[in-house]
Scaffold this motif. Structure first.
Motif, mmCIF file in Angstrom:
data_model
loop_
_atom_site.group_PDB
_atom_site.id
_atom_site.type_symbol
_atom_site.label_atom_id
_atom_site.label_comp_id
_atom_site.label_asym_id
_atom_site.label_seq_id
_atom_site.Cartn_x
_atom_site.Cartn_y
_atom_site.Cartn_z
ATOM 1 N N ARG A 19 -6.930 -3.286 0.403
ATOM 2 C CA ARG A 19 -5.856 -4.202 0.792
ATOM 3 C C ARG A 19 -5.619 -4.135 2.294
ATOM 4 N N VAL A 20 -5.565 -2.923 2.855
ATOM 5 C CA VAL A 20 -5.334 -2.771 4.297
ATOM 6 C C VAL A 20 -6.493 -3.377 5.080
ATOM 7 N N CYS A 21 -7.723 -3.104 4.657
ATOM 8 C CA CYS A 21 -8.886 -3.663 5.352
ATOM 9 C C CYS A 21 -8.869 -5.186 5.317
ATOM 10 N N HIS A 22 -8.485 -5.743 4.171
ATOM 11 C CA HIS A 22 -8.406 -7.205 4.036
ATOM 12 C C HIS A 22 -7.411 -7.783 5.033
ATOM 13 N N ASP A 23 -6.289 -7.083 5.249
ATOM 14 C CA ASP A 23 -5.249 -7.596 6.132
ATOM 15 C C ASP A 23 -5.647 -7.564 7.604
#
Length: 244
Positions: A19-23
């Motif tokens: 999720r963090v990488c996607h953001d």
């Protein structure tokens, strides 16, 4: 709110990382594009465009990372408290790059870290309820250990995603299980249960109200008793030391 957590700790960690990488992948990619323009084009106009892109994207990436560190990360040792003023600052910087506008009301206090993480994750839920933008008003009331969070989310075509109910209760939204797109509401439900907070949603026209409140709050006498017990526990070692 009750539920059974269905993810292992390994899966939870992996999905939160995803999720963090996607953001942050979008602003980091934009920085890379800007650097490539600087290397390939010597024109003044293109260099100005590239520098503007790099500057803006770097600020966005920094804001997203700081928000993720507080909303998803360890944020200090076990039992740590976080200044809600710092949480407000991180939330404002993050929301500056999002569609909804943020309004934050509440006295600045030190608050248990899981409660601070919860209110930041509720802001993300609020943003998901008004995908076309609008406003999110955050109100923090009550004792710092037993607060009530109220988020009023107003915007055109406001709606509560159908998956929220099951995910917040710690269950997969469908037969496909929980993926990186669903992990944030799932994690929010986990934080609420860990913090002994009940989540309530109310939907009227284009306004959705999200309220998080303690499942139970000790009476004034009980809170005084806890404080006195804590003081006695701190005094006993000192008394023993004086006798030694």
């Amino acid at each position: 709110m009750t539920g059974t957590d269905t993810l292992s700790s390994m899966d939870l960690a992996a999905l939160l990382c995803s999720r963090v990488c996607h953001d942050i992948i979008s602003p980091v990619g934009a920085i890379t594009n800007g650097l490539e323009v600087l290397e390939e084009d010597n024109g003044e106009e293109m260099r100005d465009f590239a520098m503007e892109l790099i500057t803006k994207s770097a600020k966005t990436a920094s804001a997203k990372l700081q928000f993720a560190r507080l909303a998803f990360g360890a944020a200090g040792s076990a039992g740590a408290e976080i200044d809600t003023g710092d949480a407000e600052s991180v939330a404002r910087n993050f929301m500056a790059g999002e569609k909804p506008e943020l309004e934050w009301q509440g006295t600045r206090v030190l608050m248990p870290k899981n409660l601070v993480k919860l209110v930041l994750n509720l802001i993300l839920l609020g943003g998901a309820t008004i995908p076309r933008g609008g406003s999110i008003k955050v109100l923090i009331e009550g004792d710092s250990r037993y607060p009530t969070f109220t988020l009023v989310c107003e915007g055109k075509s406001a709606r509560i995603p159908a998956s929220f109910d099951r995910l917040l209760r710690g269950k997969p939204a469908d037969e496909h299980g929980i993926d990186a797109h669903a992990i944030q509401p799932y994690y929010t439900g986990l934080l609420a249960r860990e913090s002994k907070m009940d989540l309530v949603f109310d939907w009227v026209d284009d306004t959705i109200t999200i309220k998080a409140q303690p499942v139970s709050v000790p009476s004034a006498d009980e809170m005084i008793g806890v404080a006195q017990t804590s003081d006695m526990d701190e005094e006993i070692p000192q008394e023993l030391a004086d006798r030694a």
